[in-house]
Enzyme design. Sequence first.
Site, PDB file in Angstrom:
ATOM      1  N   GLU A  65       0.630  92.483  63.649  1.00 50.97           N
ATOM      2  CA  GLU A  65      -0.788  92.117  63.573  1.00 50.97           C
ATOM      3  C   GLU A  65      -1.152  91.019  64.567  1.00 50.97           C
ATOM      4  O   GLU A  65      -2.184  91.094  65.238  1.00 50.97           O
ATOM      5  CB  GLU A  65      -1.155  91.664  62.151  1.00 50.97           C
ATOM      6  CG  GLU A  65      -1.417  92.808  61.183  1.00 50.97           C
ATOM      7  CD  GLU A  65      -0.153  93.531  60.747  1.00 50.97           C
ATOM      8  OE1 GLU A  65      -0.258  94.662  60.252  1.00 50.97           O
ATOM      9  OE2 GLU A  65       0.953  92.965  60.932  1.00 50.97           O
ATOM     10  N   HIS A 134      -0.686  91.958  48.029  1.00 47.75           N
ATOM     11  CA  HIS A 134      -1.560  92.971  48.624  1.00 47.75           C
ATOM     12  C   HIS A 134      -2.911  93.052  47.919  1.00 47.75           C
ATOM     13  O   HIS A 134      -3.596  94.053  48.019  1.00 47.75           O
ATOM     14  CB  HIS A 134      -0.886  94.343  48.565  1.00 47.75           C
ATOM     15  CG  HIS A 134       0.336  94.450  49.408  1.00 47.75           C
ATOM     16  ND1 HIS A 134       1.518  93.865  49.050  1.00 47.75           N
ATOM     17  CD2 HIS A 134       0.552  95.042  50.607  1.00 47.75           C
ATOM     18  CE1 HIS A 134       2.422  94.121  49.986  1.00 47.75           C
ATOM     19  NE2 HIS A 134       1.856  94.817  50.939  1.00 47.75           N
TER      20      HIS A 134
END
Length: 335
Positions: A65, A134
Amino acid sequence: SPPAAVSQVTVRDALNQALDEELERDERVFLLGEEVAQYDGAYKISRGLWKKYGDKRVIDTPISEMGFAGIAVGAAMVWLRPVCEFMTFNFSMQAIDQVINSAAKTYYMSAGSISVPIVFRGPNGAAAGVAAQHSQCFAAWYGHCPGLKVVSPWSSEDAKGLLKASIRDDNPVVMLESELLYSVPFEMSEQAQSKEFVIPIGKAKIERQGTHVTLVAHSRPVGHCLEAAAVLSKEGVECEVINLRTIRPMDMETVEASVVKTNHLVTVEGGWPQFGVGAEVCARIMEGPAFNYLDAPAVRVTGADVPMPYAKILEDNSIPQVKDIVFAVKKALNI
């Protein structure tokens, strides 16, 4: 004239439509992220786009990322218009330095000479059964930072109109979608399905008119608010439901006008309570002209102040449910 055609479109298809239309409209737009190309996207948002536009416009990245967000920000600085997909916003934490230090602050620090027209998008907040790492909501995190615009759609119309507006905007925009809404169909008007349909960033929408209490929400909880409003309506309580749509800049005028009318405020969000979106709405109401119209303290409905548990029963109790909203409204109205 005949009534305008209305059709059912899922949030997934609305986002796909928006990406397709903007890739076609402007050759500077490109999409990059993990699995966005050959696999059609982890959530099939970019279905068919790689086949249609090829390797230069739809780019699969490694699982890095910080790397691909940095590439996207650099591309935006030289006037391309990247759409950077995070497979979930939890992974944007790996790249939060790029989003804030590289993208958000550059226009200001370059004295207005370098704008960064980039969209960071992907699913945000709790999904189902994916536990603490998450499941957090980033609306408050990114909404905190000057230089960013932050949008949080609920319906298919929101998703399409806000994504198109975000891609066309010359500022960095964070678009927080909900994985649990991707497969949900919403009615979309003919107008909303046209290629020129955009929703201005920074404008809330009143989803339901009411007179007794104002409910302010964004993303999936907007649907919960409408369900709670339907339940309360049977008991003679009429809720006005406001879909914020944009977290930054926040449309306080719409919220204030509603509070002046209803004299009561309940905010609803999936994120944590401390320093949350609801906290900001309450603070702004407190500081503004609508405060004198409140007949009771504002009430916040939020996610639980814990890392998200994995077990389903605990997860359900950590996310605001319709019954929590009904309870909060009754508390605010003292009934």
